[in-house]
Each structure stands twice: as C-alpha cells, then as structure tokens.
Design an enzyme around this catalytic site. Structure first.
Site, PDB file in Angstrom:
ATOM      1  N   ASP A 110      34.424  35.455  63.334  1.00 51.69           N
ATOM      2  CA  ASP A 110      35.121  34.502  64.213  1.00 51.69           C
ATOM      3  C   ASP A 110      34.242  33.875  65.281  1.00 51.69           C
ATOM      4  OD1 ASP A 110      34.869  36.860  65.660  1.00 51.69           O
ATOM      5  OD2 ASP A 110      36.732  36.544  66.751  1.00 51.69           O
ATOM      6  N   GLU A 111      32.932  34.039  65.164  1.00 48.89           N
ATOM      7  CA  GLU A 111      32.038  33.478  66.182  1.00 48.89           C
ATOM      8  C   GLU A 111      30.821  32.843  65.527  1.00 48.89           C
ATOM      9  OE1 GLU A 111      30.602  36.432  68.887  1.00 48.89           O
ATOM     10  OE2 GLU A 111      32.598  37.278  69.150  1.00 48.89           O
TER      11      GLU A 111
HETATM   12 MG   LIG Z   1      36.933  35.966  68.922  1.00 50.87          MG
END
Ligand SMILES: [Mg+2]
Length: 404
Positions: A105-106
């Site tokens: 998620d990054e």
């Molecule tokens: Mg995150």
C-alpha cells in the site's frame, strides 16, 4: 534539477479495499483479521471507527471485540488487495517511470522534473494524484512530498487520511524537528531509549548533536539516523518493474566471514528465511517448494530442494526446512565452512487460495502453525506500521558475519 520525491500511502488499505465491495462496512467499526473464527486471529487493518474505539493493528480478535463489541471482522483477500494495489500503482506510473512499491500500500515516486513538465506546483501534482486515486479507485491516499525518500515518507505519515504534506529544505525544521525521535524512520524502541537517557527526545535534538557525538553514542551503523534527521538521505527510487511479482522468491548472501558452527549457519538461515518470508507476505503469496544452495570457500556449489505438503509463508518453517536440507547434504563444521547461502521458495500461489490440506496435518501441528502465523503477522504489521526493521526473528544483529 532538484530532486523531488513523493511517498504515496493508501490509508487503512485492506479495510478501504473491503469497503469497495461492501460499502456498508464504511458505517460500522470493522477490521480485517486473519482467521476471525479463531480467537487468536489478529487484526491486520481496521477502519476509522474501529480505530476510534481503541482497536489497534496486532490486537487479537478477542481483544478487539472486548474494546469494541459491535466490531465486524472480515477475512483478508490478498489477491484482491494486490489487484487494487496494481491499479493504484498504474496511476502513479502515468506520471513517472520511477515507481518503487515499498509495500502493498505504499510507493515511492521520483517526480523530479514533473512540476516543470505538467506546469503544476509540487503540491498541486500531489493533490492531483490524490484526487485521481480517490475518483478512479475509490480509496484515499496520503502523499508526502520532499527532496529525499525519508522526508517524503515522514510527510505521508504527518497528516492523514487524504492529505498532502510538503517538506522542503526551508520548512523541515519547523515540521519534523519537534516530533518525538521515535517518529524518525528506523528508530526502534531500543535506540529511542538510548537517546532518551541522554535527554534526546525529539528529532531536532538528535539533529543538532555534533555528528561525531551521534556516532559515538549510536555506533557507526546506527548513526545514519542522524543523517536522516538532517535531511541527508541519498536513497534513490527504483524504476518500475524492478520488483515485479515472480514465480519464485529467493534471497542469498555472501557472509563477511565463513560460517562454521551449526549456530552460525542457523543465524544466517534465519535471516535469509526472514527475507524470503517478508517478500512472500509483501506479495500476499505462499509457496510449497523450498530450495537451499550453499557455496564453500572454494566456490563449490551444493543445492537441494524439497516439496512441502502444504503452502507456507512462515519464516520459522522456511528456516527449519532449510536447516534440514543443509544438514542432509553438508557436514557442518570446521572441515566444511560455508561462504554463501541462498534460500528460495517456489510453486507460489496467492494466500487464501490454497486448497486447504489441513487434514494432512495433525490438529496439534495445525495449531502450532496458526500460532506461529499469528506471531509473524504481528511482526509484519508492526514493521509495516513503523517502517522499522528492528523486530527480528532469531538472528538479531550479527555484524560479525555481515547481518545488520
Ligand atoms: Mg498505508
């Protein structure tokens, strides 16, 4: 041209993904938890309402329900999260070829030159990315904008959800220096405690130490946190595709000196198994064939693999199987030092898609694996949360053989 780096972080990622397919989850406290049926399952993500009720990542299902009796649990769907992650990264990729996912998620983006090309300010570009991900995918992201990776990452943490923080050479002292030193990337609990004893509690106080004092206090290898506090991070963003999803995962290492004792070999194996297991979890994958190869000081290569009866992403298991393999073909000891080890795992599938062969395992064995999974997923969640590599699994620091 002055470097420009974005760090884009999806907010409450797993929980946000679940809300895409079930919008009703937006209005109730909810958490994504491994094995919700089982009291020992742990929370790997939660939404804002659950957060407000005090539920924390790494809580057990049981603890979370105690804090928040009406919480709704959802089982993780890794392939789905990976699909969403790919779509989000594809948007980033329209703006730069240098997109480096740091986790599911990054991502770091090298946006050097983009403001000039798009005739937009740095902030406006970040805001555009946020708006596009929100409109096209339906989840929110926080963006940190800065001239190095560390400050960009800290910027995305500074304000969330759905926010842009710009950290410049002019304002970083105002924004980051008042923060607790433990907020600095790679500052673990032990380092924060050590600094605290010297009266250093903020990032600014660390930054303003003379460098030589920081080195004396922290040691050469840890002293890079002083550089980070001062914005002296030269890390570069890897180009897109550098870390594409693979048919197998492997990590190898040539040690600083030859490994001789069983304990030394076990340390090296634990470290490499951890890297393999982390990659698997990062990709949401499990594997069923473990392979080990070792090199002697004369560069003789020995290799062996074995098929497991089930899929795994457990560090503990990968390390155990690898040790067994080595013991099968190598007489560990003075006469047979080891120079390098590589551990790999193949026959990969997405987690959650394994046709459960639990029946092959005894109840006791299957309980043991569940417990181990709980520990390892807690560690992974902690690492994801803190960006810290401080938590380790049975290898610690062994600079002697080259493990930091
Ligand atoms: Mg995150």
């Amino acid at each position: 041209m002055k470097p420009l780096i974005f760090h884009c972080d999806c907010n409450n990622f797993f929980a946000s993904c679940e809300c895409l397919t079930n919008p009703a989850l937006r209005d109730v406290p909810m958490a994504v938890a491994g094995d919700p049926e089982n009291r020992v399952g742990i929370v790997v993500a939660k939404n804002q309402l659950a957060k407000l009720a005090g539920v924390r990542t790494t809580d057990t299902v049981w603890q979370a329900r105690k804090k928040c009796p009406n919480i709704v649990f959802v089982t993780p769907r890794h392939r789905f999260y990976k699909e969403i992650s790919d779509k989000v990264n594809a948007i980033y990729h329209e703006y730069t070829d240098y997109v480096e996912p740091a986790s599911i998620d990054e991502s770091y983006l090298d946006m050097t030159g983009a403001p000039e090309y798009y005739k937009l300010s740095e902030r406006a570009l970040a805001d555009r990315l946020r708006a596009r991900v929100k409109d096209e995918i339906g989840i929110t992201i926080s963006v940190g904008v800065s001239y190095n990776k560390i400050f960009a990452k800290m910027g995305s943490d500074y304000k969330k959800p759905d926010a842009t923080t710009v950290i410049t050479p002019e304002n970083y002292k105002d924004i980051l220096w008042p923060l607790p030193v433990s907020d600095l990337m790679f500052v673990g609990r032990a380092t924060a405690a050590l600094l605290g004893k010297k009266g250093i509690t903020t990032i600014g106080e660390l930054a303003q130490l003379p460098r030589a004092e920081a080195v004396a206090l922290l040691g050469q290898s840890e002293s890079s946190i002083w550089d980070y506090a001062n914005g002296l991070d030269e890390g570069t963003v890897k180009p897109w595709g550098y870390r594409e999803s693979a048919k197998s995962v492997s990590h190898g290492m040539t040690f600083k000196r030859n490994l001789v004792t069983e304990e030394e070999v076990r340390t090296g194996v634990s470290y490499l198994a951890d890297r393999v297991a982390s990659s698997l979890r990062f990709n949401g994958q499990k594997g069923a064939v473990v392979s080990v190869s070792i090199k002697s000081p004369e560069l003789k290569l020995k290799q062996k693999q074995t098929a497991l009866e089930h899929y795994t992403w457990l560090q503990h298991e990968i390390a155990d199987v690898s040790m067994q393999l080595i013991n099968d073909f190598w007489r560990i000891g003075e006469q047979a030092p080891i120079r390098a080890i590589t551990i790999g795992i193949s026959k990969l599938i997405m987690s959650g898609e394994e046709t459960e062969q639990v029946s092959l395992l005894g109840d006791e064995e299957s309980e043991k694996r569940k417990k181990q999974d709980k520990i390892e997923s807690a560690i992974a969640a902690l690492r994801r949360k803190t960006g810290s590599k401080a938590v380790t699994l049975g290898f610690g620091k062994n600079e002697d053989i080259g493990i930091k």
